[in-house]
Design a protein around this motif. Sequence first.
Motif, PDB file in Angstrom:
ATOM      1  N   LEU A  14      77.544  69.706  62.991  1.00 47.76           N
ATOM      2  CA  LEU A  14      76.567  68.753  63.032  1.00 47.76           C
ATOM      3  C   LEU A  14      75.965  68.585  64.348  1.00 47.76           C
ATOM      4  CD1 LEU A  14      78.478  65.742  61.304  1.00 47.76           C
ATOM      5  CD2 LEU A  14      76.319  66.834  60.363  1.00 47.76           C
ATOM      6  N   ASP A  15      74.535  68.238  64.484  1.00 45.99           N
ATOM      7  CA  ASP A  15      73.915  67.807  65.405  1.00 45.99           C
ATOM      8  C   ASP A  15      72.902  66.467  65.279  1.00 45.99           C
ATOM      9  OD1 ASP A  15      71.497  68.616  64.703  1.00 45.99           O
ATOM     10  OD2 ASP A  15      71.589  70.627  64.815  1.00 45.99           O
ATOM     11  N   LEU A  16      72.304  66.055  66.295  1.00 50.68           N
ATOM     12  CA  LEU A  16      71.630  65.006  66.258  1.00 50.68           C
ATOM     13  C   LEU A  16      70.354  64.880  65.203  1.00 50.68           C
ATOM     14  CD1 LEU A  16      71.384  63.566  69.931  1.00 50.68           C
ATOM     15  CD2 LEU A  16      72.732  63.125  68.060  1.00 50.68           C
ATOM     16  N   ASN A  17      69.921  66.028  64.844  1.00 53.19           N
ATOM     17  CA  ASN A  17      69.006  66.267  63.882  1.00 53.19           C
ATOM     18  C   ASN A  17      69.434  65.877  62.481  1.00 53.19           C
ATOM     19  OD1 ASN A  17      66.862  67.298  65.539  1.00 53.19           O
ATOM     20  ND2 ASN A  17      67.809  69.162  65.386  1.00 53.19           N
ATOM     21  N   ASP A  18      70.966  65.817  62.400  1.00 55.75           N
ATOM     22  CA  ASP A  18      71.417  65.459  61.085  1.00 55.75           C
ATOM     23  C   ASP A  18      71.570  63.721  60.826  1.00 55.75           C
ATOM     24  OD1 ASP A  18      71.745  67.978  59.765  1.00 55.75           O
ATOM     25  OD2 ASP A  18      73.491  68.157  61.645  1.00 55.75           O
ATOM     26  N   ALA A  19      71.136  62.897  61.906  1.00 58.96           N
ATOM     27  CA  ALA A  19      71.000  61.668  61.831  1.00 58.96           C
ATOM     28  C   ALA A  19      70.536  61.128  60.499  1.00 58.96           C
ATOM     29  CB  ALA A  19      70.394  60.997  63.075  1.00 58.96           C
ATOM     30  N   GLU A  20      69.642  61.370  59.941  1.00 57.51           N
ATOM     31  CA  GLU A  20      69.185  60.897  58.732  1.00 57.51           C
ATOM     32  C   GLU A  20      69.854  61.066  57.614  1.00 57.51           C
ATOM     33  OE1 GLU A  20      64.921  61.002  55.984  1.00 57.51           O
ATOM     34  OE2 GLU A  20      64.853  61.408  58.176  1.00 57.51           O
ATOM     35  N   PHE A  21      70.625  62.353  57.441  1.00 57.82           N
ATOM     36  CA  PHE A  21      71.331  62.517  56.371  1.00 57.82           C
ATOM     37  C   PHE A  21      72.670  61.667  56.694  1.00 57.82           C
ATOM     38  CE2 PHE A  21      75.438  64.991  55.649  1.00 57.82           C
ATOM     39  CZ  PHE A  21      75.207  65.077  54.299  1.00 57.82           C
ATOM     40  N   ILE A  22      73.180  61.687  57.835  1.00 50.96           N
ATOM     41  CA  ILE A  22      74.389  60.737  58.124  1.00 50.96           C
ATOM     42  C   ILE A  22      74.182  59.361  57.638  1.00 50.96           C
ATOM     43  CG2 ILE A  22      75.871  60.036  59.671  1.00 50.96           C
ATOM     44  CD1 ILE A  22      76.508  62.947  58.931  1.00 50.96           C
ATOM     45  N   LEU A  23      73.145  58.737  58.090  1.00 51.03           N
ATOM     46  CA  LEU A  23      72.651  57.555  57.689  1.00 51.03           C
ATOM     47  C   LEU A  23      72.844  57.356  56.220  1.00 51.03           C
ATOM     48  CD1 LEU A  23      72.004  54.592  58.608  1.00 51.03           C
ATOM     49  CD2 LEU A  23      69.552  55.430  58.644  1.00 51.03           C
ATOM     50  N   GLU A  24      72.156  57.979  55.484  1.00 54.25           N
ATOM     51  CA  GLU A  24      71.903  57.944  53.957  1.00 54.25           C
ATOM     52  C   GLU A  24      73.453  58.078  53.582  1.00 54.25           C
ATOM     53  OE1 GLU A  24      70.212  60.513  50.272  1.00 54.25           O
ATOM     54  OE2 GLU A  24      69.080  60.311  52.190  1.00 54.25           O
ATOM     55  N   LEU A  25      74.142  59.240  53.727  1.00 62.48           N
ATOM     56  CA  LEU A  25      75.751  59.448  53.237  1.00 62.48           C
ATOM     57  C   LEU A  25      76.399  58.143  53.505  1.00 62.48           C
ATOM     58  CD1 LEU A  25      77.567  61.581  52.135  1.00 62.48           C
ATOM     59  CD2 LEU A  25      78.112  62.139  54.579  1.00 62.48           C
ATOM     60  N   LEU A  26      76.555  57.889  54.745  1.00 66.11           N
ATOM     61  CA  LEU A  26      77.532  56.839  54.947  1.00 66.11           C
ATOM     62  C   LEU A  26      77.178  55.401  54.528  1.00 66.11           C
ATOM     63  CD1 LEU A  26      78.443  58.987  56.886  1.00 66.11           C
ATOM     64  CD2 LEU A  26      79.289  57.462  58.726  1.00 66.11           C
ATOM     65  N   ASN A  27      76.057  55.188  53.724  1.00 63.08           N
ATOM     66  CA  ASN A  27      75.800  53.981  53.189  1.00 63.08           C
ATOM     67  C   ASN A  27      75.392  54.248  51.539  1.00 63.08           C
ATOM     68  OD1 ASN A  27      75.098  51.835  55.297  1.00 63.08           O
ATOM     69  ND2 ASN A  27      74.098  53.778  56.052  1.00 63.08           N
ATOM     70  N   GLU A  28      76.008  55.431  51.058  1.00 70.47           N
ATOM     71  CA  GLU A  28      75.987  55.483  49.578  1.00 70.47           C
ATOM     72  C   GLU A  28      77.095  54.595  49.044  1.00 70.47           C
ATOM     73  OE1 GLU A  28      76.453  59.413  48.378  1.00 70.47           O
ATOM     74  OE2 GLU A  28      74.338  59.968  49.142  1.00 70.47           O
ATOM     75  N   ALA A  29      76.949  53.972  47.901  1.00 70.81           N
ATOM     76  CA  ALA A  29      77.654  53.271  47.293  1.00 70.81           C
ATOM     77  C   ALA A  29      79.288  53.717  47.196  1.00 70.81           C
ATOM     78  CB  ALA A  29      77.330  52.901  45.952  1.00 70.81           C
ATOM     79  N   ALA A  30      79.415  55.021  46.707  1.00 70.60           N
ATOM     80  CA  ALA A  30      80.633  55.662  46.631  1.00 70.60           C
ATOM     81  C   ALA A  30      81.478  55.874  47.946  1.00 70.60           C
ATOM     82  CB  ALA A  30      80.626  56.996  45.987  1.00 70.60           C
ATOM     83  N   PHE A  31      80.451  56.192  49.055  1.00 71.00           N
ATOM     84  CA  PHE A  31      81.175  56.246  50.386  1.00 71.00           C
ATOM     85  C   PHE A  31      81.629  54.850  50.712  1.00 71.00           C
ATOM     86  CE2 PHE A  31      81.606  56.487  54.968  1.00 71.00           C
ATOM     87  CZ  PHE A  31      81.967  57.811  55.285  1.00 71.00           C
ATOM     88  N   LEU A  32      80.737  53.751  50.572  1.00 72.39           N
ATOM     89  CA  LEU A  32      81.378  52.491  50.969  1.00 72.39           C
ATOM     90  C   LEU A  32      82.439  51.937  50.309  1.00 72.39           C
ATOM     91  CD1 LEU A  32      77.682  51.040  51.323  1.00 72.39           C
ATOM     92  CD2 LEU A  32      79.118  51.574  53.233  1.00 72.39           C
ATOM     93  N   ARG A  33      82.577  52.367  48.916  1.00 72.85           N
ATOM     94  CA  ARG A  33      83.526  51.973  48.225  1.00 72.85           C
ATOM     95  C   ARG A  33      84.901  52.497  48.437  1.00 72.85           C
ATOM     96  NH1 ARG A  33      84.444  52.583  41.659  1.00 72.85           N
ATOM     97  NH2 ARG A  33      86.447  51.443  41.464  1.00 72.85           N
ATOM     98  N   PHE A  34      84.959  53.913  48.412  1.00 72.65           N
ATOM     99  CA  PHE A  34      86.104  54.819  48.562  1.00 72.65           C
ATOM    100  C   PHE A  34      86.540  54.957  49.851  1.00 72.65           C
ATOM    101  CE2 PHE A  34      84.634  55.822  44.588  1.00 72.65           C
ATOM    102  CZ  PHE A  34      85.714  55.254  43.768  1.00 72.65           C
ATOM    103  N   ILE A  35      85.664  54.834  51.105  1.00 74.03           N
ATOM    104  CA  ILE A  35      85.973  55.236  52.461  1.00 74.03           C
ATOM    105  C   ILE A  35      85.904  54.066  53.479  1.00 74.03           C
ATOM    106  CG2 ILE A  35      85.405  56.727  54.606  1.00 74.03           C
ATOM    107  CD1 ILE A  35      84.599  58.958  52.283  1.00 74.03           C
ATOM    108  N   GLY A  36      84.626  53.360  53.017  1.00 77.26           N
ATOM    109  CA  GLY A  36      84.684  52.165  54.058  1.00 77.26           C
ATOM    110  C   GLY A  36      83.315  52.227  54.742  1.00 77.26           C
ATOM    111  N   ASP A  37      83.115  50.966  55.019  1.00 74.06           N
ATOM    112  CA  ASP A  37      81.575  50.705  55.808  1.00 74.06           C
ATOM    113  C   ASP A  37      81.646  50.963  57.329  1.00 74.06           C
ATOM    114  OD1 ASP A  37      79.402  49.867  56.858  1.00 74.06           O
ATOM    115  OD2 ASP A  37      79.438  48.044  56.196  1.00 74.06           O
TER     116      ASP A  37
END
Length: 64
Positions: A14-37
């Motif tokens: 990963l590099d800083l150019n992946d920030a948009e992807f990471i922001l989206e991924l870590l705020n998906e409903a399934a991520f929030l439910r199963f991994i956490g906020d």
Amino acid sequence: MHVIHTERLVLRQLDLNDAEFILELLNEAAFLRFIGDKGLRTLSDARSYILKGPMDSYERHGFG
């Protein structure tokens, strides 16, 4: 940096150019439910997460 590169697959660090992807991924409903906020709400938060998490781990441990 490519870690693994085959005819059909490229894995890279990963590099800083992946920030948009990471922001989206870590705020998906399934991520929030199963991994956490993780509390990422902005691109700046995502960049900080990448720097302090995976990129720091690459430097210190050779993987992330």
